[in-house]
Design an enzyme around this catalytic site. Structure first.
Site, PDB file in Angstrom:
ATOM      1  NE  ARG A 137      -5.486  -7.353  -7.398  1.00  0.00           N
ATOM      2  CZ  ARG A 137      -5.722  -8.065  -6.304  1.00  0.00           C
ATOM      3  NH1 ARG A 137      -6.942  -8.175  -5.816  1.00  0.00           N
ATOM      4  NH2 ARG A 137      -4.739  -8.677  -5.689  1.00  0.00           N
ATOM      5  CB  ALA A 174      -2.078 -15.552  -9.858  1.00  0.00           C
ATOM      6  NE  ARG A 227      -2.379  -7.639 -15.021  1.00  0.00           N
ATOM      7  CZ  ARG A 227      -2.215  -7.402 -13.716  1.00  0.00           C
ATOM      8  NH1 ARG A 227      -3.139  -7.801 -12.853  1.00  0.00           N
ATOM      9  NH2 ARG A 227      -1.131  -6.799 -13.268  1.00  0.00           N
ATOM     10  CD  GLN A 281      -2.834  -3.542  -6.317  1.00  0.00           C
ATOM     11  OE1 GLN A 281      -2.069  -2.766  -5.727  1.00  0.00           O
ATOM     12  NE2 GLN A 281      -2.600  -3.967  -7.537  1.00  0.00           N
ATOM     13  CG  ASP A 314       0.772 -12.284  -9.914  1.00  0.00           C
ATOM     14  OD1 ASP A 314      -0.341 -12.090 -10.418  1.00  0.00           O
ATOM     15  OD2 ASP A 314       1.131 -11.787  -8.828  1.00  0.00           O
ATOM     16  CG  ASN A 327       3.480 -11.546  -5.118  1.00  0.00           C
ATOM     17  OD1 ASN A 327       2.428 -12.026  -5.564  1.00  0.00           O
ATOM     18  ND2 ASN A 327       3.513 -10.841  -3.995  1.00  0.00           N
ATOM     19  CE  LYS A 328       1.316  -3.752  -7.067  1.00  0.00           C
ATOM     20  NZ  LYS A 328       0.905  -3.154  -8.341  1.00  0.00           N
TER      21      LYS A 328
END
Length: 379
Positions: free
Chosen positions: A64, A66, A98, A210, A251, A261-262
């Site tokens: 995982r 980017a 993804r 994460q 990302d 982003n996350k």
């Protein structure tokens, strides 16, 4: 021979994490991944012999981040070519794995383009060209990581003279997501090595942790001063004046400077704006997508509900939930589980890339950064 493009560490630094490597055992070429779903309990490698296995690894987050997804996508095309599979079909599978992380499609298209350009010279030469393209992307990302780290520390020192930086980060942006030492985490690591990092605040990053599982793992390996906090404790840190800057990755960055982003990044940007704390995004120019005009145009991946209704960890794999985790919500509970959120450009203090730092963040500035880059932005 395995590939490793991260910089050689000094004698007193831990060896680089082999998050991804190409190998050629007698049975044929393989792509070897450090299975990030098993961290921090154990370091286990996952061997992919074909693209469907790699797609599954991407979708389950065994690999995982980017920049690393772009590298994985490129090597995936090379793997399909080397083993004689349909490269166009493999590329299509990888691109769809993804949807939000633009680097994945970039890496796939770059290697596939090299393969097609060499196709008239024969299958073996075309496969070799795809592998060369993947290795070049791997090397370029490692170099970009080092330049981003340098640029980010210069910015931190300008914004926060005197050192002693207390930095809050979200999700994981270190060597586990990069061909080098990462994006946002690499800036904090460089500050640490320079003796200018006072504290790295690590959001746990729900629902898949994460931050707790991966960023804390990397911080511990590098002997950084770090503290783990629940996501919803960040506001109290800001209120207490304990955060000097926020550093996150990305990302996808849209043409107007909006940053995907996350999930959980946007609330941090709002908190940072209210408390007059710099909110800094660190990402390579390959994460910029000029074909996405604004934040509303970014496709946000929606993930399975069991990630919210269960707690997943390597030691809970046999707990019996739908997704293999420990159930924490009643059976049948409806969930809302976007993998990312989008931060508008007016909440972003600066975007740090390998080509330089952009502040204020504007569409014109984004275009100029991409024009300076040797990389070709996805179109």
């Amino acid at each position: 021979m395995a590939d490793q493009y991260a910089q050689n560490p000094a004698d007193d630094e831990p060896p680089p994490l082999p998050a991804l490597r190409w190998d050629e055992p007698p049975e044929g070429p393989v792509l070897v991944l450090l299975d990030q779903t098993r961290l921090p309990v154990e370091e286990v490698e996952l061997v992919c012999t074909d693209v469907p296995a790699l797609v599954q690894a991407i979708q389950t987050l065994a690999v995982r981040g980017a920049p690393l997804l772009g590298i994985a996508g490129a090597y995936g095309v090379a793997l399909a070519a080397a083993r004689g599979y349909d490269v166009d079909e493999a590329a299509a599978l990888l691109e769809r794995a993804r949807p939000t992380a633009v680097n994945l499609a970039y890496g796939v298209r770059r290697a596939a383009g090299a393969y097609r350009a060499a196709a008239e010279r024969g299958a073996e030469q075309a496969a070799a060209a795809a592998l060369v393209a993947a290795r070049e992307l791997h090397r370029e990302d490692a170099e970009a990581s080092a330049r981003m780290a340098e640029n980010g520390l210069v910015l931190l020192d300008e914004l926060l003279p005197g050192g002693g930086h207390r930095v809050l980060t979200h999700c994981n942006t270190g060597a586990l997501v990069s061909g080098g030492e990462g994006t946002a985490f690499a800036v904090a690591l460089t500050a640490h090595r320079a003796g200018r990092l006072r504290r790295l605040w690590v959001d746990e990053t729900r629902p898949l942790l994460q931050g707790a599982r991966l960023t804390a793992y990397e911080a511990a390996r590098n002997e950084m001063p770090y503290t783990l906090l629940t996501d919803n404790a960040a506001g109290s840190l800001f209120s207490a004046g304990e955060v000097d800057a926020v550093l996150i990755g990305a990302d996808r960055i849209a043409a107007d400077g909006s940053v995907a982003n996350k999930v959980g990044s946007y609330p941090l940007a709002v908190l940072a704006k209210y408390h007059h704390v710099p909110f800094i995004v660190v990402a390579p120019t390959t994460t910029v997508d000029l074909s996405t005009p604004d934040g509303a145009s970014i496709e946000v991946e929606q993930r399975a509900g069991h990630e919210v209704t269960e707690v997943s960890a390597p030691q809970l794999s046999a707990a019996g939930g739908v997704g293999g985790g420990l159930p924490v919500a009643p059976l049948g509970t409806q969930t809302y589980n976007p993998a990312f959120d989008v931060t508008p450009p007016d909440l972003v203090t600066a975007i740090v890339t390998e080509e330089g730092t952009l502040s204020p963040v504007t569409g014109g500035g984004i275009a100029e950064l991409c024009a300076r880059s040797r990389q070709v932005t996805i179109s």
